[in-house]
Structure formats: structure tokens, C-alpha cells
Design a protein around this motif. Structure first.
Motif, PDB file in Angstrom:
ATOM      1  N   ALA A 191       0.823  -1.206   0.000  1.00 54.26           N
ATOM      2  CA  ALA A 191       0.000   0.000   0.000  1.00 54.26           C
ATOM      3  C   ALA A 191       0.858   1.257   0.000  1.00 54.26           C
ATOM      4  O   ALA A 191       1.935   1.289   0.581  1.00 54.26           O
ATOM      5  CB  ALA A 191      -0.890   0.006   1.236  1.00 54.26           C
ATOM      6  N   GLY A 192       0.339   2.291  -0.622  1.00 55.02           N
ATOM      7  CA  GLY A 192       0.926   3.617  -0.499  1.00 55.02           C
ATOM      8  C   GLY A 192       2.173   3.827  -1.343  1.00 55.02           C
ATOM      9  O   GLY A 192       2.625   2.931  -2.048  1.00 55.02           O
ATOM     10  N   PRO A 193       2.734   5.042  -1.283  1.00 60.33           N
ATOM     11  CA  PRO A 193       3.855   5.412  -2.155  1.00 60.33           C
ATOM     12  C   PRO A 193       5.041   4.456  -2.054  1.00 60.33           C
ATOM     13  O   PRO A 193       5.736   4.211  -3.033  1.00 60.33           O
ATOM     14  CB  PRO A 193       4.249   6.805  -1.655  1.00 60.33           C
TER      15      PRO A 193
ATOM     16  N   THR B  24      -8.810   1.303  -9.781  1.00 53.09           N
ATOM     17  CA  THR B  24      -9.769   1.617  -8.720  1.00 53.09           C
ATOM     18  C   THR B  24      -9.824   3.120  -8.476  1.00 53.09           C
ATOM     19  O   THR B  24     -10.865   3.666  -8.133  1.00 53.09           O
ATOM     20  CB  THR B  24      -9.409   0.890  -7.420  1.00 53.09           C
ATOM     21  N   HIS B  25      -8.658   3.772  -8.619  1.00 58.23           N
ATOM     22  CA  HIS B  25      -8.579   5.231  -8.496  1.00 58.23           C
ATOM     23  C   HIS B  25      -7.220   5.644  -9.032  1.00 58.23           C
ATOM     24  O   HIS B  25      -6.429   4.791  -9.444  1.00 58.23           O
ATOM     25  CB  HIS B  25      -8.812   5.678  -7.048  1.00 58.23           C
ATOM     26  N   LEU B  26      -6.953   6.933  -9.025  1.00 59.50           N
ATOM     27  CA  LEU B  26      -5.786   7.418  -9.762  1.00 59.50           C
ATOM     28  C   LEU B  26      -4.615   7.779  -8.851  1.00 59.50           C
ATOM     29  O   LEU B  26      -3.803   8.641  -9.188  1.00 59.50           O
ATOM     30  CB  LEU B  26      -6.189   8.605 -10.661  1.00 59.50           C
TER      31      LEU B  26
ATOM     32  N   GLY C 149      -0.922   7.093  -7.282  1.00 56.24           N
ATOM     33  CA  GLY C 149       0.280   6.523  -7.883  1.00 56.24           C
ATOM     34  C   GLY C 149       0.543   5.079  -7.513  1.00 56.24           C
ATOM     35  O   GLY C 149       1.092   4.312  -8.309  1.00 56.24           O
ATOM     36  N   ASP C 150       0.172   4.672  -6.310  1.00 51.31           N
ATOM     37  CA  ASP C 150       0.444   3.278  -5.920  1.00 51.31           C
ATOM     38  C   ASP C 150      -0.482   2.296  -6.648  1.00 51.31           C
ATOM     39  O   ASP C 150      -0.352   1.085  -6.479  1.00 51.31           O
ATOM     40  CB  ASP C 150       0.378   3.077  -4.397  1.00 51.31           C
ATOM     41  N   HIS C 151      -1.368   2.832  -7.485  1.00 51.33           N
ATOM     42  CA  HIS C 151      -2.268   1.979  -8.279  1.00 51.33           C
ATOM     43  C   HIS C 151      -2.073   2.129  -9.786  1.00 51.33           C
ATOM     44  O   HIS C 151      -2.633   1.355 -10.545  1.00 51.33           O
ATOM     45  CB  HIS C 151      -3.727   2.270  -7.906  1.00 51.33           C
ATOM     46  N   ASN C 152      -1.274   3.148 -10.181  1.00 48.25           N
ATOM     47  CA  ASN C 152      -1.136   3.348 -11.632  1.00 48.25           C
ATOM     48  C   ASN C 152       0.278   3.691 -12.093  1.00 48.25           C
ATOM     49  O   ASN C 152       0.500   3.929 -13.268  1.00 48.25           O
ATOM     50  CB  ASN C 152      -2.128   4.417 -12.133  1.00 48.25           C
TER      51      ASN C 152
ATOM     52  N   GLY D  43     -10.569  -1.952  -3.869  1.00 44.32           N
ATOM     53  CA  GLY D  43      -9.833  -0.713  -4.110  1.00 44.32           C
ATOM     54  C   GLY D  43      -9.541  -0.068  -2.766  1.00 44.32           C
ATOM     55  O   GLY D  43      -9.668  -0.703  -1.712  1.00 44.32           O
ATOM     56  N   ASP D  44      -9.145   1.193  -2.794  1.00 43.44           N
ATOM     57  CA  ASP D  44      -8.874   1.908  -1.541  1.00 43.44           C
ATOM     58  C   ASP D  44     -10.155   2.578  -1.083  1.00 43.44           C
ATOM     59  O   ASP D  44     -10.797   3.303  -1.845  1.00 43.44           O
ATOM     60  CB  ASP D  44      -7.810   2.987  -1.754  1.00 43.44           C
ATOM     61  N   THR D  45     -10.498   2.351   0.155  1.00 43.29           N
ATOM     62  CA  THR D  45     -11.756   2.917   0.649  1.00 43.29           C
ATOM     63  C   THR D  45     -11.800   2.937   2.170  1.00 43.29           C
ATOM     64  O   THR D  45     -11.182   2.100   2.815  1.00 43.29           O
ATOM     65  CB  THR D  45     -12.966   2.116   0.110  1.00 43.29           C
TER      66      THR D  45
ATOM     67  N   SER E 265      -5.460  -7.418   0.831  1.00 43.64           N
ATOM     68  CA  SER E 265      -4.406  -6.929  -0.044  1.00 43.64           C
ATOM     69  C   SER E 265      -4.371  -5.421   0.148  1.00 43.64           C
ATOM     70  O   SER E 265      -5.355  -4.829   0.584  1.00 43.64           O
ATOM     71  CB  SER E 265      -4.691  -7.283  -1.507  1.00 43.64           C
ATOM     72  N   HIS E 266      -3.243  -4.792  -0.150  1.00 38.99           N
ATOM     73  CA  HIS E 266      -3.064  -3.358   0.086  1.00 38.99           C
ATOM     74  C   HIS E 266      -2.974  -3.076   1.576  1.00 38.99           C
ATOM     75  O   HIS E 266      -3.944  -2.667   2.220  1.00 38.99           O
ATOM     76  CB  HIS E 266      -4.205  -2.554  -0.549  1.00 38.99           C
ATOM     77  N   PHE E 267      -1.788  -3.357   2.120  1.00 42.22           N
ATOM     78  CA  PHE E 267      -1.533  -3.092   3.538  1.00 42.22           C
ATOM     79  C   PHE E 267      -0.028  -2.888   3.729  1.00 42.22           C
ATOM     80  O   PHE E 267       0.738  -2.922   2.762  1.00 42.22           O
ATOM     81  CB  PHE E 267      -2.076  -4.226   4.420  1.00 42.22           C
TER      82      PHE E 267
HETATM   83 ZN   LIG Z   1      -3.479   2.834  -2.372  1.00 45.74          ZN
END
Ligand SMILES: [Zn+2]
Length: 355
Positions: A49-51, A106-108, A110-113, A226-228, A298-300
Motif C-alpha cells: 500500500a501507499g507510495p 480503482t482510483h488514480l 500513484g500506488d495503483h497506476n 480498491g482503496d476505501t 491486499s493493500h496493507f
Molecule cells: Zn493505495
């Protein structure tokens, strides 16, 4: 049911579960690019997750970021494209350079695209068997514009290499909540989640679109959060899903859901209902409401696996998997898991108690 049982935690999983099968070999090698009819195959390419990709370790300051591959028969649907996505795809075999031609963001963030330019440009430059069609990208409002800007940023590269074929196109598509793909018995549904910054007025949240996705096929299904922050809409759209893959806040720096479902703060930032991520206890509550065959994180943040398991267990007793890179989940008449590592905290935690 598959019953190869060389170690104890897998044995427990197999004995106690009726529907979840843990296959105790690790996914490292190439896999068959076509999936058995009637099943959905999910590969967790990246879970960070994250940068910094969930890293809070000065020795390894950045890691792979979020990306999940869903395959049905000969088709591939990639959800998010964080750092390292193409390297991870290449581990599955050269056929995947051609196979992955649709990305759902899921959204824009950076850690997703951030892996998108690589995923777009490199597979058309492999010696043989690369992608021969445009890369299609679907995501919330802003995706079309982002794709256009990425394409112009790399214009010189395309010009220099003389790439003017269809494969060199990057096509962005803004999508909204609802069915966004329907073909050959496969349905992909996008649904709104809430990843707006903490303390944003509710009327302004519309400026921060974020989506979750659900894939249905042959009576089987997987949903990706996604992130939420805690999302009632996600619970609604995840109804009856076999596998729910959910993000979770609560970083390595302490905090997390130990502070209570309504006030948890993690090192990734606020993770309570006032924050922009979901706390561990909230995720457990969501799993309880949805009752998937298998709940997956996932994403942690790295190094939080045991805390995720322990704190989730205080509110949720269903089968639970803390994801790791290259974990493969096959959803058919049973849900089968091939962990991506031999760390017991990345194996299926079987359901406890009667459900
Ligand atoms: Zn994220």
C-alpha cells in the motif's frame, strides 16, 4: 479436493474447511495462460500500500504496489497497476505480455497506476508474442484524461521507435457505477467506494472518485475493494461473493484497530471511519456482513500480517488470507489457494467456530 499435505498449517486448513483448499506449493514459475472453464483465477501480483508499497523499513525503502490479475478462460483483467506490475506479470510467462490488454483502475493514486507506462509500452517491444492490440484502461472520472497525458508524455519514444501500430495506443475510458463489461458469461461491475481525504465535507467527496470492482462468471465471483474507508456500498455490491479482497489500514508503526473500530489510526494515515482507509476491525465487520467463502487482505503495510490475523480474529471467524505477492486463488467448485511464500502468516487461516 486437492490433498497434498506436507506441512501442518495446511493440514489444519484442509481438515477444517469444506470449501477452501490450501495447496502447499509456492507459485513462482510460469503458469498456463488459459484457465480451466468454469473457474476464476486470481493472482495477487502486488499487495503493498501507499507510495512506498507498504514498506516502512529503511533497509528496503520501497516495495511492489497493488495489482491483482483476474483470469477467466483465455482472458485477463488486471485490476490496478502499481510499481513492479510488469515484472510480476513477466514471472507468469511470456504469454502474459500479449494476454494483459485491459486494466481497471480503482482510483488514480500513484500506488495503483505508476506501473501503467511500463505495462503499456514494454509488451509491444518484446521480440515475439507481445501485445498486438491497444492497452485499454478503465477507471473513475479522470482516467481518459490521464491516459491521454501519459500517451503524449511518451510521444518521442513512440516516434523514435516508429511505433504507429494499433498496439501502441493507450486508450483511457471513464466508467461509473454499474456493469462495465459483459461478454461470454463474464460480468464486471464497478461500484462506488469512498477514498476521499479525511475531513472532506460530504458534498465535496464527489471530487474524489474511487471504485471497487466485482467479477462474476459461471456462478462464481470475486470483489476487489480498491482503496476505501468503511463502505456500505461495497457491502451491498459484494453480496454473495465467493472471495472478497479488501484493503486495510493500520501500518507497521502501531495503532491500527487496537484502538477500536471507530477510531483506529494506522501509519498509512487515518484508518477509522473518519479516515480514508478501512481499519482492521472495520474490515472484520465487513467480512462478517458479506460472509465470503474466503476473505483476503491486499493493500496493507509490510510486517503487519500477524496483527491483521489476530485483530481480525477478534471480530471475524471465517476463512481469512493475508495476501502476499504471487498468491494464486482459484475459484471454482471449491476455493483453492496457492500461497506465494512459505511464511505461515500468508497461508489460509481456516474458519474457526461454526458458521
Ligand atoms: Zn493505495
Amino acid at each position: 479436493m486437492i490433498t497434498r499435505l506436507p506441512n501442518s498449517h495446511v493440514l489444519i486448513a484442509t481438515v477444517l474447511l469444506t470449501a477452501i483448499v490450501a495447496i502447499p506449493s509456492f507459485q513462482a514459475a510460469a503458469q498456463d495462460a488459459s484457465v480451466e472453464k468454469g473457474t476464476i483465477r486470481v493472482t495477487l501480483l502486488g499487495i503493498g500500500a501507499g507510495p512506498r508499497g507498504g514498506q516502512f523499513d529503511i533497509q528496503r525503502p520501497v516495495g511492489l504496489q497493488t495489482s491483482t490479475l483476474v483470469e477467466i478462460e483465455a482472458r485477463a483483467f488486471l485490476f490496478d497497476a502499481g510499481r513492479g506490475v510488469l515484472e510480476q506479470i513477466s514471472k507468469l510467462g511470456g504469454a502474459y505480455f500479449a494476454k494483459v490488454d485491459r486494466v481497471y483502475l480503482t482510483h488514480l493514486h500513484g500506488d495503483h497506476n505508476i506501473g501503467l507506462p511500463d505495462l503499456w509500452l514494454t509488451p509491444i517491444r518484446v521480440p515475439e508474442g507481445g501485445r498486438s492490440v491497444p492497452l485499454q484502461v478503465f477507471g473513475p472520472a479522470g482516467t481518459e484524461e490521464m491516459a491521454r497525458h501519459i500517451a503524449s508524455a511518451f510521444e518521442y519514444n513512440l516516434f523514435y521507435n516508429g511505433n504507429s501500430s494499433a498496439a501502441s495506443a493507450l486508450i483511457g475510458n471513464d466508467v461509473r457505477q454499474g456493469i462495465i463489461y459483459e461478454a461470454d458469461g463474464i460480468t464486471i461491475t464497478a461500484f462506488d467506494v469512498d477514498h476521499s481525504p479525511a475531513n472532506i465535507a460530504s458534498e465535496d467527496r464527489v471530487d474524489y472518485p474511487a471504485l471497487g470492482f466485482r467479477v462474476d462468471y459461471a456462478g462464481h465471483s470475486v470483489a476487489i475493494s480498491g482503496d476505501t474507508r468503511f463502505s456500505e456500498n461495497l457491502i451491498h455490491y459484494s453480496e454473495g461473493v465467493d472471495v472478497l479482497i479488501h484493503e486495510v489500514g493500520g501500518g507497521a508503526g502501531g495503532g491500527g484497530a487496537g484502538m477500536g473500530a471507530m477510531g483506529a489510526m494506522g501509519a498509512m494515515g487515518a484508518s477509522g471511519r473518519g479516515g480514508h482507509h478501512t481499519s482492521i476491525l472495520e474490515a472484520g465487520e465487513i467480512f462478517n456482513r458479506v460472509q465470503p467463502e474466503l476473505a483476503v487482505y491486499s493493500h496493507f503495510s509490510r510486517g503487519t500480517n500477524q496483527r491483521l490475523i489476530d485483530q481480525t480474529r477478534s471480530v471475524y471467524d471465517g476463512a481469512l488470507l493475508v495476501g502476499t505477492e504471487m498468491t494464486v486463488i482459484t475459484i471454482g467448485s471449491s476455493v483453492e489457494v496457492i500461497p506465494g511464500s512459505d511464511d505461515p502468516s500468508t497461508a489460509v487461516q481456516p474458519a474457526t467456530g461454526a458458521r
